[in-house]
Structure formats: C-alpha cells, structure tokens
Write an enzyme that holds these catalytic residues in place. Structure first.
Site, mmCIF file in Angstrom:
data_model
loop_
_atom_site.group_PDB
_atom_site.id
_atom_site.type_symbol
_atom_site.label_atom_id
_atom_site.label_comp_id
_atom_site.label_asym_id
_atom_site.label_seq_id
_atom_site.Cartn_x
_atom_site.Cartn_y
_atom_site.Cartn_z
ATOM 1 N N ASP A 1 11.192 -39.766 5.779
ATOM 2 C CA ASP A 1 11.614 -38.826 4.748
ATOM 3 C C ASP A 1 10.995 -39.194 3.401
ATOM 4 O O ASP A 1 10.234 -40.151 3.272
ATOM 5 C CB ASP A 1 13.137 -38.763 4.663
ATOM 6 N N GLU B 1 12.344 -40.469 0.749
ATOM 7 C CA GLU B 1 12.741 -41.789 0.275
ATOM 8 C C GLU B 1 11.902 -42.875 0.944
ATOM 9 O O GLU B 1 11.488 -43.844 0.303
ATOM 10 C CB GLU B 1 14.230 -42.018 0.542
ATOM 11 N N ARG C 1 18.369 -38.715 9.665
ATOM 12 C CA ARG C 1 18.484 -38.014 8.371
ATOM 13 C C ARG C 1 17.477 -36.873 8.373
ATOM 14 O O ARG C 1 16.330 -37.041 8.000
ATOM 15 C CB ARG C 1 18.241 -38.974 7.206
ATOM 16 N N HIS D 1 9.766 -32.654 10.606
ATOM 17 C CA HIS D 1 10.720 -33.554 11.240
ATOM 18 C C HIS D 1 11.289 -32.894 12.493
ATOM 19 O O HIS D 1 11.034 -31.733 12.780
ATOM 20 C CB HIS D 1 11.852 -33.884 10.269
ATOM 21 N N GLU E 1 11.719 -51.030 6.926
ATOM 22 C CA GLU E 1 12.819 -51.351 6.011
ATOM 23 C C GLU E 1 13.759 -52.425 6.537
ATOM 24 O O GLU E 1 14.217 -53.278 5.791
ATOM 25 C CB GLU E 1 13.670 -50.099 5.701
ATOM 26 N N TYR F 1 15.193 -39.900 14.409
ATOM 27 C CA TYR F 1 15.625 -40.176 13.039
ATOM 28 C C TYR F 1 16.808 -39.299 12.669
ATOM 29 O O TYR F 1 16.811 -38.090 12.910
ATOM 30 C CB TYR F 1 14.458 -39.936 12.082
ATOM 31 N N ASP G 1 10.767 -45.196 6.709
ATOM 32 C CA ASP G 1 11.291 -43.947 7.267
ATOM 33 C C ASP G 1 10.436 -42.747 6.859
ATOM 34 O O ASP G 1 9.757 -42.768 5.832
ATOM 35 C CB ASP G 1 12.735 -43.732 6.814
#
Length: 886
Positions: free
Chosen positions: A96, A98, A337, A381, A7, A335, A94
């Site tokens: 997750d 999203e 989040r 995660h 990203e 990470y 990432d």
C-alpha cells in the site's frame, strides 16, 4: 549478497525460507523515519523557526523535516552495515501507500551505493515472492508523494487545531482530520438518540393450522394483519429511523392498543376466512463478494466478537506466515489492508477447480468478478482471500490458535463462496381475508423453502425453511364449508420504535467507508485514538461519547465546521487519490488547505486566528432545574467534569461521577448531585482521636468519607484521608460509627511468615481487598475486611487474581480441594493440578462434586495438541537473532 528489507521479523522469517543462500532478509521494524513526535526531537537547526513545532516549513513549499527516532536508531545502524556489504537492495515493504513510503524513507536514510529495486506482492508464498523478483521496479514517487502529503496534511490539521482545544477545553487534547470526523459521527448519533421520540404501534398476529397442531407442525403458520378496509397498517418503515416521526401518510393507519385488542379478542377467529391473492416466486440469492478490510472487520465483529484491532492483529499473523510443519512456512491469506474486490486469475481458477472437485459442477457459479464501489480503491490490489483457495480450514486447524482458525475459516468461506452458484429459494406469500364488523381485515402469511443451496453449502447463514400449506385463491378457512385449516389464535402485539443504534467499532468502520473517510490502514488507529483520548468509551460493545468528546465536537463544529464536515473530509481523500495518480499538484493542494483557495475561504491558519478570540469555554446544556428553573450545564474542569446550576462564577457546582453518562444525566439527577454537594460541606461528626471533622462526599469515582480537610498550598499541600463507600452503600446509610470504621482502614492483618511482608485488608475503588507487596486480591464482603485472618488472606493472595466462586470439598480419590474459580476465559473447576472450563449452560453455583469430577476426568484424558511457541517468545528470539546476525 542481495539484501531484502521488509517491515516485520515474522514476514522476514517466512520470506527467507523461499530464497536461496544469495539472499538475506531483514526487518526494518516498521517506520524508521518520521516527523518529530515531541519538542525534544525537533532538530536544533529549525527550533527557532515559527513553524518548528510542526516540523513542516509552511513558508517554503511545506517541506517536512524528518528525524530517525531513538527507537529506530540502533536498527538503522545495523541496516547500514548490512547495506555496505550488499550487492543489491530489494525493498519489500507492504504494497500500500504507507509501505511505498517506508521503502522511500529506507532508501533516503540508508543511501545505498548499489542498485535498489522495489518488489511488491499480495501474498507471502514462494511463487508470489519469486514472481515479484521478476517484476521488480523503482519506488513509485507518485504513491510516495500521496502518502507524504497525507502525513503533512494530518500534521497541519492536528498541530493547528489541537492548541485551540488546549486553550478552550483542556490541555493535552488532540484534533485529527479523520479522528475528529469519526468522533462527530458518534456524538451526533447520541444527539439523535436523545432527540428521538419513541412511538407505539400495534399489529395483530393470527396463528392458523389444523386443530390440535403444534408449533413443529408444518401446517401451523402465522399471518400478520397488513390492511384494514384497504388502509395499510403501519410498521417500522413508516416511522423516521432518525427522529421517530410518523412518515406513513394518510393511506397508512397506526393501529392503537384498543383497536388491536378489539380485533384480536373479537369474533374474528370464529368467522370464515378467505384466501386472497397467492403469490409464488422463485428467487436467486447471490453470494457476497470476498472481504475487504472494512467488511472483514464487520463480519469478525458480528460473528466472532472480535474488535477491529484484534481482527487486524490476527489477520497480520495469517498474512505474514504460519509454520505448517515439516519446515514449511508461508502466509495463509493475502494482504489484509485493501479496498479492492478483485481476485487474481490464478485464484479464480483455483476456486473453480476446488468447487467442481468438492461439490460438483452445479455448484460453480463463476468466474465472478466483483466491481469495487469505493472511488479511491486501488484495483491493483486484491481482496482478502486464502493464498490457496483449496486449503480448507481443517487442513491447518492443528497449526493455528483458536482465534486464528476462526478468522481463517471466515475468510476462506467468504472467498470460496464468492465463486459458487446462486442459492435458489421458493417464496410464497398469501393474503388471508377476514371480515370483522363489516370491514375486511387482510392478513399476510409468508413461506420460504431452499430449493438449491448453492454458495450456502459453504458460507450460508443458518436458516430454517418456513412452510405454508397448500393454499389456493378463494379457499375458505374456518366455518362449516372450510378446508381442514382453521384459525387457532389471534393476539395483539405491541411495538415501540427505537432510536438509532449507537455505533459499534465495526459499524463505525462501515460508516467511515460509506462516507469515503479514511482508508483501510486508518480505520483501526482512528478508533483506538478516540478511545485513548477519552473522547469515547466502549460499553457493552457500543461507542458512547464522553462529556469531553462532546465538548470537543461542540467547539470544532461551531467554529471550524468545514474541517469536521464529512463531505469536506471525503474530498480530502479524493484529492490524495488524485495526487497518487499524478493528477494534482501536492504543494498546491496543501496551500489551498492551509492558506485558502480564495477570499471566501481563508484557509485553516487564518480561520484559527479569526475564531480563537470568539471561542467560549464549552458548556453542554442538560436542561432546567426542576425546582428553580435555572439552566444546568456540564462543564469541563482541569481534571474532572462537573455540573453547574446557574451561570458565571456564582453558579453552584458538583463533580460528576465518571460512570454517569450523557444519556443518564437528567435535570433531576443533576439537581440531586448539587444537593449532595451542598450537604457535604457539613460534617457528620468528629474523630475522637484527632479531633478532625468527618465528611461524607461524592467525587468522580463515587461517594467516600473524608477525615479533615486539605492543608497547605502548592507542593506543601496535603490531602485528607479518604475511603470509598462499599458498593451498594448510599450517602444516607453512613453514620458516624460506619465512617469511623471505614477510616480505620487499611487494617494490618499480619506478616507473611515466609517473606516477612505486611499483609493488609482495605477498601478500594473496586471493593474490599487483601494485599501484600502491592499485589491485591478481592474479598467478598465489607465485613471480611475486619474479620479476615492471616491464614485466609494468604490463601486468597495465592489465587493470583482468581476468585473462588464455590468450594466443593475434597476430591473423592485424591482428596485435593476442589473449587470453582473465575478465570480470564470464564469460570472453571480445578483440583489444583487439572483445570476444566464449565460448559456454557452450567452456572458455577450449580456445580456438584460429581459433575466436577466428571469434567476434571474428561479434561485429564484429553490428548494434548502440539503447541507452537508463543508469539512473544518467537518475536524476542527472532529479534535477538537478527541483531546477532547484523
């Protein structure tokens, strides 16, 4: 060539260093495709459809219509060129949902004809990246579908309910599935505070010890009255924390002032006291688990004074990679989040090795594996931890900014401590019994001593041991046969119950997490949105609802209750988790939400059609007018908020000042504003030059004087001249002379001899000022507006936003002028070439020339730390380089 797409450019720079020449790492700069953000972006082929505004085909399985926004089109063209020359595409967004969705959109838009694989990693280190390449997989369609369902759900919610607010409250407002529930929490907390009935209760505190002992003496200790004649004395836990009502029951006694003072001032201290039950216990205190997103934001708020938004921004930098020198660059944390408390086996082993080496075997308490409480947590995660558990903050201090180091230290301490041994405490409590008027009064004394620090060696909160002297049951205190201890003092202590505290950004995140609302990636954007929409403002760190926010919630709560219900919103999150696990069909879920599940549940679309005609423009009740008894309401106008006495069009109205909050608006204050508004219609005099009437009025930004009235209609309408009253000046202070003086502003002071620009002095919303070329600098008093010279005005403007707090005179050596100025990070002293911050315990007005010279000399002699390139510079450079490479 293998093309890796991430990203952000910072992430790309870090990963590129780990891979060989066969790899090319590029950034997508976030999302490259989304639903249209405005009507102008809606594709032409669907503009005539009834659902075109949402860009979601509600008639055909909720099919979304995505677009590549203008801001991403150039980047997409560059990526397509790179894809055309690639042999393989590796999507490394990432980990997750999203991130999974971004990878899917990249695949859909770029349409590569070569193999495409998805790689994920918890941390940006060389080993993690190489491992991810060995475990590449396909894009997870179930995760993508869950994220896309969330996006469509939020579009259906927002684009259906927002127009209701436009029609019934004010234009350009928005409703959101998570943001509206967050706003409801804040509004209802304010309602609880307003309804709270404060209660007073007292207790008695005795100080005991050896006669002549001071506060530092271990033999001196306090004891608090707990029971009188076997009835427990009320404390804070005996009052409802929400309402303030007493809930203690018959066996609990509220000690009132007279009774407390009678006990404290009576002959109690002169009586012999007897030691009752003595309880000694050893207690283990376990370390807290490593951070997840919500707990990191809470800890950073309370310990570092960082907002959740600032915390996530700093954490992002630590995750994406820091230049560690010698060409080494890597991420320092995993990470950020995440809602999982899990730690990898490697992290557990590394923590064990570091703890045993550094502190000894007794300090290792692991491996500890923490269970995640959140139902929807993604256990694959990890919790937030250092990428190397043995990398202490001191090892990277020279490479980090102050805030980066502070946050890294917080994360490192919590992660390492989570694997350490329990702290051991020896706790003692003793009942001390005194007889007064034939009734036993029992006091409780407590002590606590840390026997083994365990995890506190790394992450313990600051604590001090509280000692009790050796006490045995039956021992006497005071009196001729007593031990050396005696009662030194007794005093009555007053307490007031307090309403529930307003939410801070961090405590709101905690509440959202507890209720199962939102996910780690949504907390910060949600809090930003409700502030950006002017639904909530932040004052002294607390979130306070505005009248606009209260009006919005009143409409949604009254007519669309379930859509701002906490449990309903949490069930939505659970359903999205079920879609991610492949346990629920996404089309059926959206259909149930939008059209309803059964006859008793009409769904959102039908409910809006039914409720819209019933919705009245919101009126927030304030109370009854103290004189007339008429009801007073707050109403939302097109541009401003106003207070109204009476109902209908005939009601009297007055604009509310923007800084007058809901808890400060009483019926009396509202009545005062209405009276001021009525008096403002009568002029205080006439301008001798123009013949226009002069008025003194109050507006949303405070009181002001006005020359004449508005003339003309529509675009030809001209506004009258207005000047704000100086701070501290009331309407009653304004006479015709002062009004004319204020209306003469702004005053032309002169022209800058270097540029020829006009220099003026005036009075604005933030007080008196001088200005040049739309640059402003504050003046200290109103009189200076009329007396400041051109020379002084230019000196002020040269300060560029800084304010002189004190003039100290000429430096004894260089003869340069020494001043104390206000700066962005607090007051500091300067001689024009060296700046030195003032210590926290030194007030600006107390700075002497001698102390200033001392501070300046110390600052000048301090060795300079190697500076890293600023984030902005680095980003611009990397963006330019990426574009050039493409």
């Amino acid at each position: 060539m293998k093309l890796v797409i991430v990203e952000s450019p910072a992430k790309a720079r870090t990963i590129e260093k780990f891979l060989g020449p066969d790899y090319r790492v590029e950034a997508s700069y976030g999302h490259i495709r989304d639903l249209p953000g405005s009507a102008a972006e809606v594709p032409a082929k669907i503009r005539k459809k009834p659902w075109s505004r949402m860009a979601v085909d509600t008639d055909n399985d909720f099919t979304p219509f995505y677009i590549v926004p203008k801001s991403s089109q150039e980047r997409v063209r560059e990526l397509k060129k790179l894809v055309a020359n690639a042999d393989e595409i590796l999507l490394a967004t990432d980990e997750d949902r999203e991130g999974e969705s971004i990878s899917w959109h990249l695949q859909e838009v770029l349409k590569p004809k070569v193999p495409v694989r998805r790689i994920t990693f918890h941390e940006i280190t060389k080993q993690a990246i190489l491992d991810s390449l060995q475990n590449a997989r396909e894009v997870d369609e179930k995760l993508v579908r869950a994220q896309e369902t969330r996006r469509i759900l939020d579009r259906l919610y927002g684009y259906s309910l927002s127009p209701v607010l436009w029609k019934k409250v004010r234009t350009k407002l928005s409703a959101g599935r998570v943001q509206s529930v967050a706003l409801r929490l804040i509004v209802e907390r304010e309602e609880e505070r307003q309804a709270f009935q404060s209660s007073e209760y007292w207790d008695v505190v005795a100080t005991l010890g050896q006669p002549g002992g001071g506060a530092e003496d271990d033999s001196v200790f306090p004891a608090t009255l707990t029971t009188v004649d076997d009835r427990r004395i009320a404390g804070s836990r005996d009052f409802d924390s929400t309402t303030g009502d007493f809930i203690g029951g018959d066996r609990v006694r509220i000690l009132e002032r007279e009774a407390a003072e009678l006990v404290a001032t009576g002959s109690l201290a002169a009586q012999p006291w007897r030691v009752g039950k003595v309880d000694r216990k050893s207690k283990k205190q376990r370390p807290q688990p490593p951070f997840i997103t919500s707990t990191l934001q809470q800890a950073a708020s309370s310990r570092l004074r960082m907002s959740p938004k600032q915390t996530m921004s700093v954490a992002q930098r630590l995750y994406e990679g820091i230049d560690l020198g010698g060409g080494e660059r890597q991420g320092l944390i995993t990470y950020m989040r995440t809602d999982s408390l899990a730690l990898s086996e490697k992290a557990l082993n590394d923590a064990e090795g570091y703890i045993r080496r550094t502190f000894g075997d007794d300090y290792f308490g692991g491996p500890r594996r923490y269970k995640t409480k959140s139902k929807g947590a993604q256990e694959a995660h990890e919790a937030i931890r250092p990428t190397e558990m043995g990398r202490a903050p001191e090892q990277v201090a020279s490479r980090l900014s102050r805030e980066e180091l502070a946050l890294y230290r917080l994360i490192w301490e919590r992660a390492v401590a989570s694997q350490m041994a329990d702290a051991l405490l020896d706790n003692t409590s003793a009942d001390l019994i005194a007889s007064f008027d034939g009734v036993d009064h029992t006091f409780r004394a407590t002590g606590s001593i840390l026997r083994f620090p365990g995890y506190m060696k790394v992450a313990g909160t600051r604590r001090e041991d509280t000692h009790l002297p050796s006490l045995e049951e039956g021992q006497l205190i005071g009196g001729p046969e007593a031990s050396e201890l005696s009662v030194l003092e007794t005093k009555a202590v007053d307490h007031q119950t307090k309403p529930p505290a307003r939410f801070t950004e961090a405590t709101l995140v905690k509440k959202l997490e507890e209720e199962g609302i939102g996910r780690p990636s949504t907390y910060t954007p949600t809090i930003s949105t409700i502030q950006d929409r002017d639904y909530v403002l932040k004052k002294s760190g607390y979130l306070i609802p505005t009248y606009l926010g209260i009006a919005v919630i009143n409409v949604l709560r009254r007519h669309f209750e379930q859509y701002v219900d906490l449990r309903f919103t949490a069930r939505m999150e659970e359903s999205l988790d079920e879609i991610a696990d492949g346990e629920r069909d996404w089309i059926e879920f959206l259909g149930d939400f939008y059209r309803g599940e059964e006859e008793t549940d009409p769904g959102l679309a039908q409910l809006i059609d039914e409720e819209l005609p019933r919705i009245e423009f919101p009126a927030i009740p304030v109370g009854q007018d103290p004189e007339s008894g008429q009801p007073i309401f707050v109403r939302i106008g097109r541009n401003y908020v106003y207070v109204q006495r009476g109902s209908g069009e005939e009601g009297e109205r007055a604009t509310l000042p923007v800084d007058l909050l809901i808890d400060e608006l009483t019926p009396s204050r509202a009545s005062e504003l209405l009276a001021q508004r009525a008096r403002a219609d009568a002029p205080i005099g006439t301008d001798p030059e123009s013949g226009l009437s002069i008025y003194v009025k109050t507006g949303p930004y405070g009181p002001y004087v006005q020359l004449g009235e508005a003339t003309g209609e529509g675009k030809a309408r001209t506004k009258p001249k207005r000047v704000s009253l100086p701070k501290g000046t009331t309407l009653a202070d304004v006479d015709l002379e002062l009004a004319l003086r204020l209306l003469s502003l702004p005053r032309v002071v002169g022209h800058d001899p270097e540029t020829g620009s006009e220099v003026t002095a005036g009075l604005g919303r933030y007080g008196p000022y001088v200005s040049r070329d739309r640059k402003y600098q504050s003046l200290d008093t109103l009189d200076e507006v009329f007396t400041v010279t051109l020379e002084d005005a230019l000196k002020r403007l040269a300060l560029k936003g800084k304010r002189v707090l004190k003039e100290l005179g000429a430096h004894p050596e260089s003869e340069a002028p020494v001043q104390v100025l206000s700066g962005r990070y607090g007051p500091y002293v300067t001689d024009g070439s060296v700046n030195a911050s003032l210590p926290k315990d030194l007030a600006p007005e107390d700075v002497t020339m001698e102390r200033a010279v001392e501070l300046l000399t110390a600052r000048a002699n301090r060795p300079k730390r190697a500076r890293r390139g600023s984030r902005k510079t680095t980003k611009k450079k990397s963006t330019k380089t990426a574009s050039k490479k493409s």
